[in-house]
Each structure stands twice: as structure tokens, then as C-alpha cells.
Write a protein that holds these residues in place. Structure first.
Motif, PDB file in Angstrom:
ATOM      1  N   GLY A   1      -8.082 -49.037   6.428  1.00 33.60           N
ATOM      2  CA  GLY A   1      -8.988 -49.844   5.644  1.00 33.60           C
ATOM      3  C   GLY A   1      -8.505 -50.972   5.046  1.00 33.60           C
ATOM      4  O   GLY A   1      -7.220 -51.564   5.332  1.00 33.60           O
ATOM      5  N   ASP A   2      -9.257 -51.739   4.244  1.00 34.59           N
ATOM      6  CA  ASP A   2      -8.518 -53.040   3.632  1.00 34.59           C
ATOM      7  C   ASP A   2      -7.512 -52.706   2.615  1.00 34.59           C
ATOM      8  O   ASP A   2      -7.751 -51.480   2.082  1.00 34.59           O
ATOM      9  CB  ASP A   2      -9.884 -53.689   2.838  1.00 34.59           C
ATOM     10  CG  ASP A   2     -10.697 -54.120   4.142  1.00 34.59           C
ATOM     11  OD1 ASP A   2     -10.604 -54.537   5.434  1.00 34.59           O
ATOM     12  OD2 ASP A   2     -11.758 -54.838   3.523  1.00 34.59           O
ATOM     13  N   SER A   3      -6.608 -53.553   2.534  1.00 36.03           N
ATOM     14  CA  SER A   3      -5.644 -53.449   1.498  1.00 36.03           C
ATOM     15  C   SER A   3      -6.155 -53.712   0.133  1.00 36.03           C
ATOM     16  O   SER A   3      -6.999 -54.669  -0.128  1.00 36.03           O
ATOM     17  CB  SER A   3      -4.368 -54.332   1.859  1.00 36.03           C
ATOM     18  OG  SER A   3      -3.400 -54.123   0.740  1.00 36.03           O
ATOM     19  N   GLU A   4      -5.870 -53.040  -0.881  1.00 40.33           N
ATOM     20  CA  GLU A   4      -6.415 -52.889  -2.404  1.00 40.33           C
ATOM     21  C   GLU A   4      -5.430 -53.188  -3.138  1.00 40.33           C
ATOM     22  O   GLU A   4      -5.072 -52.523  -4.193  1.00 40.33           O
ATOM     23  CB  GLU A   4      -7.277 -51.779  -2.731  1.00 40.33           C
ATOM     24  CG  GLU A   4      -8.692 -51.750  -2.081  1.00 40.33           C
ATOM     25  CD  GLU A   4      -9.723 -52.340  -2.968  1.00 40.33           C
ATOM     26  OE1 GLU A   4      -9.819 -51.900  -4.155  1.00 40.33           O
ATOM     27  OE2 GLU A   4     -10.465 -53.473  -2.797  1.00 40.33           O
ATOM     28  N   GLY A   5      -4.393 -54.177  -2.910  1.00 40.02           N
ATOM     29  CA  GLY A   5      -3.278 -54.338  -3.846  1.00 40.02           C
ATOM     30  C   GLY A   5      -2.359 -53.112  -4.073  1.00 40.02           C
ATOM     31  O   GLY A   5      -1.984 -52.719  -2.992  1.00 40.02           O
ATOM     32  N   SER A   6      -2.171 -53.030  -5.093  1.00 41.69           N
ATOM     33  CA  SER A   6      -1.017 -51.900  -5.536  1.00 41.69           C
ATOM     34  C   SER A   6      -1.738 -50.589  -5.028  1.00 41.69           C
ATOM     35  O   SER A   6      -1.145 -49.350  -4.826  1.00 41.69           O
ATOM     36  CB  SER A   6      -0.759 -51.715  -7.004  1.00 41.69           C
ATOM     37  OG  SER A   6      -1.743 -51.603  -7.780  1.00 41.69           O
TER      38      SER A   6
ATOM     39  N   GLN B   1     -18.522 -58.521   0.828  1.00 43.07           N
ATOM     40  CA  GLN B   1     -17.581 -58.557   0.316  1.00 43.07           C
ATOM     41  C   GLN B   1     -16.797 -57.439  -0.352  1.00 43.07           C
ATOM     42  O   GLN B   1     -15.384 -57.344  -0.295  1.00 43.07           O
ATOM     43  CB  GLN B   1     -17.754 -59.445  -1.145  1.00 43.07           C
ATOM     44  CG  GLN B   1     -18.240 -61.149  -0.573  1.00 43.07           C
ATOM     45  CD  GLN B   1     -17.350 -61.808   0.183  1.00 43.07           C
ATOM     46  OE1 GLN B   1     -16.007 -61.855  -0.260  1.00 43.07           O
ATOM     47  NE2 GLN B   1     -17.710 -62.469   1.610  1.00 43.07           N
ATOM     48  N   ASP B   2     -17.568 -56.520  -0.646  1.00 48.26           N
ATOM     49  CA  ASP B   2     -16.813 -55.286  -1.020  1.00 48.26           C
ATOM     50  C   ASP B   2     -16.068 -54.582   0.013  1.00 48.26           C
ATOM     51  O   ASP B   2     -16.842 -54.206   1.096  1.00 48.26           O
ATOM     52  CB  ASP B   2     -18.120 -54.302  -1.613  1.00 48.26           C
ATOM     53  CG  ASP B   2     -17.467 -53.139  -2.311  1.00 48.26           C
ATOM     54  OD1 ASP B   2     -16.311 -52.596  -1.864  1.00 48.26           O
ATOM     55  OD2 ASP B   2     -17.958 -52.432  -3.351  1.00 48.26           O
ATOM     56  N   PRO B   3     -14.730 -54.241   0.158  1.00 45.52           N
ATOM     57  CA  PRO B   3     -14.169 -53.625   1.113  1.00 45.52           C
ATOM     58  C   PRO B   3     -14.451 -52.347   1.352  1.00 45.52           C
ATOM     59  O   PRO B   3     -14.370 -51.552   2.347  1.00 45.52           O
ATOM     60  CB  PRO B   3     -12.611 -53.847   0.761  1.00 45.52           C
ATOM     61  CG  PRO B   3     -12.808 -53.752  -0.545  1.00 45.52           C
ATOM     62  CD  PRO B   3     -14.054 -54.579  -1.033  1.00 45.52           C
TER      63      PRO B   3
END
Length: 333
Positions: free
Chosen positions: A251-256, A195-197
Motif C-alpha cells: 500500500g502507500d506509505s503513511e509515515g510512521s 488523493q486519499d491513499p
């Protein structure tokens, strides 16, 4: 620009292979959506800084955008990427010729599991790439440590960087397990299931084929150097980290916070500058780009920015060289 306008365009980027990228950037709608809205505002600006690009244009190579006159935006504007606008005025004087540097070079990695190739194809030019870089650095009195073949393990790398290096260069496979672009093997790997990107972007080191095929193996020395491991266990004082690896800027998007990619992980670990790739780059092409970059960086008057931009210009202006060969590299500081 709206989601309705972007979706038909972005849907054509089904993967990050060179042929798909080449076709994707021929679409002049990209320019209309990503650049035309700000074109007049920036008409007199030669250098444009982009900071943590968000939204639908996230992950685009702006220098590769095709203008209405069929030329590249990169031939008119110098596009520089920064993680924060506060870094624009910071002077960066790193150069190979001004004073001797100490470099750690990784290439010619043996990915096989117990002598058998199961997942990663060997990068045939990566060993030659780091050998050429070593020659350039030693010619200007620098020193190099080299990790290659089955010695280029994750444990050997993390141990080596306990020493201070000015420059770290990794010519190896990189992967970004974003579901719309990853292949079946990546999506069924134990890393993609986390689950951790921080597990979803990684550099592959010696013996990494074992980790991809063993669904129970997820450890500190499994040959897969993840973003999470870089952020939690590595501390650097390097002026430059070069990731001559596929999709190392993704990579995965991490919001802001934007893309949680390898480039951002190495920046947070202490690297001042990170050079990475947005898409799959053939190792012969990567070696050619890196040759131009390091030869420029070894000239006394060069900066990292000028060397990078000269390498892109050289590749862009070479007849027959496709956009996928030069526009995917991103320098972030």
C-alpha cells in the motif's frame, strides 16, 4: 545503509511479477544491506520478530534473502512479523481442529462487466482453492459459507461479514496502485486519481471490471473493496483473515504508520491475524501454498504460526519451486 547503497538494488524491482521477483532476490546485496548489519546481534536467536519495517527494507521478504553460502535466511531463522512488539507475548491458539470454526470463503469471482472481460483475468484455480479449503474445514466439523461467481459481490461480502466468522478467506485479485509498479489501466483509474491513499489498495469482487473502465463510478457497491471502505465500514471479530491475492500486503506509505495496505486495514477492522502477499502470485501457486497451510492448521497441535512456517518450508524445500512461489506470503499478528 544509505540511499546511495539501496537505490541501485531497488531499481531492479521494476514490477512485482514472478520473473522480476525471482531475479531480484538472487542479488546477495540485499542480504548485505538488510541483514548483515544486525547479523552478529541475532546470531543466537532462532526466532526473530520484525515490527513495522520502515525505510528501504520496507516490503522485503526477509526469509527470501540469499546468504553468502547461497542458502535462504528463512532456512536458518524463523522470521515473524508483528505490527507492534507488544503483540509478541500474546498467545494465539486458533486452530481448525480444536473446536469447530465458522468460515466465509470467497473465490471463483466473476469480474466481468455486463458479461464482458475488460480488465481482470479470471483466476482459474481460485474456485478449486476455496473448494479444497471447504473440504478441510468440514472434515474437522467446521461450517462454511461460500461466495463465488457473480454472487461474490462487494455488497454480498459486506453483508455476510455482519455475522461472526472465525475465519475469512478471499481468493481474488488484489491490487496496490503504487506508481512505480502499477500498469497503465490502474494509474488512469478513478481510484488512483484519489488523493486519499485508502483508495490505492483494493480487493476486486464480482463486477469490478465496470468500475475500472467507468471513470465516473466510485461507489459503495462498485466491486472494488478499498482499504478506505474496509477501515470505515467493516467490523470483524475474526481470528484469521487470509488474503490469497496479489500485492495484498502492500500500500502507500503513511509515515510512521508504515504501509497502509489491505493487511493493515483488516487488522484495524478487528482481525487478529492476517495472511497476505507482497507481490503477484500465480493462482496455481497460491492454491498450492494454501493447501499446505490449511492441512497443517487442521492438525490438533498446530498454531497459525507453525502452520504458516510449515507451508513455507514445504514449498521452499521442494525442488524446482521458485522463491516467488513461497516467500511473498506474510503472516501478520
Amino acid at each position: 545503509s544509505s540511499e546511495k547503497q539501496w537505490q541501485p538494488v531497488l531499481s531492479k524491482l521494476a514490477d512485482f511479477n514472478p520473473e522480476t521477483v525471482e531475479s531480484f532476490y538472487k542479488n546477495k546485496q540485499l542480504y548485505e544491506l538488510a541483514w548483515q548489519p544486525i547479523e552478529k546481534i541475532l546470531s543466537k536467536s532462532k526466532i526473530v520478530y520484525l515490527s513495522a519495517v520502515q525505510g528501504y527494507s520496507q516490503g522485503l521478504s526477509f526469509p527470501a534473502l540469499k546468504k553468502p553460502d547461497n542458502t535462504f535466511l528463512g532456512s536458518e531463522k524463523v522470521i515473524r512479523m508483528v505490527l507492534s512488539t507488544s503483540q509478541i507475548d500474546i498467545q494465539n491458539n486458533f486452530n481448525l481442529a480444536k473446536k469447530p470454526v465458522k468460515a466465509l470463503l470467497v473465490g471463483g469471482v466473476d469480474y466481468k462487466c455486463d458479461g464482458e472481460q475488460l480488465f481482470s483475468k479470471p483466476l482459474l484455480r481460485a474456485g478449486e482453492e476455496v473448494a479444497e479449503i471447504k473440504q478441510v474445514i468440514e472434515k474437522v466439523k467446521g461450517k462454511c459459507d461460500l461466495l463465488k461467481d457473480d454472487v461474490a459481490t462487494e455488497a454480498a461480502f459486506t453483508k455476510a461479514i455482519e455475522q461472526p466468522y472465525n475465519l475469512i478467506h478471499l481468493a481474488t485479485h488484489g491490487t496496490s496502485m503504487k506508481k512505480r509498479v502499477a500498469n497503465a489501466t490502474e494509474l488512469t483509474s478513478i481510484f488512483a486519481k484519489q488523493q486519499d491513499p485508502g483508495f490505492h489498495s483494493a480487493l476486486l469482487m464480482s463486477g469490478s471490471d465496470c468500475a475500472w473502465t467507468n471513470q465516473k463510478q466510485l461507489g459503495a457497491d462498485d466491486g472494488v473493496l478499498t482499504v478506505k471502505e474496509i477501515q470505515s465500514t467493516i467490523a470483524l471479530s475474526a481470528d484469521m483473515v487470509v488474503l490469497s491475492a496479489c500485492q495484498s500486503a502492500l500500500g502507500d506509505s503513511e509515515g510512521s504508520e508504515g504501509l497502509l495496505g489491505l493487511y493493515r486495514a483488516f487488522r484495524s477492522a478487528g482481525a487478529v491475524n492476517v495472511l497476505a502477499s507482497l507481490w503477484n502470485v500465480e493462482d496455481a501457486t497460491a492454491s498450492q501454498f494454501m493447501r499446505h497451510f490449511y492441512n497443517q492448521l487442521a492438525t490438533p497441535t498446530a498454531t497459525i504460526e507453525s502452520a504458516f512456517e510449515a507451508a513455507q518450508t514445504k514449498m521452499r524445500n521442494t525442488p524446482g519451486v521458485p522463491v516467488s512461489s513461497w516467500a511473498g506470503f506474510v503472516l501478520m499478528h
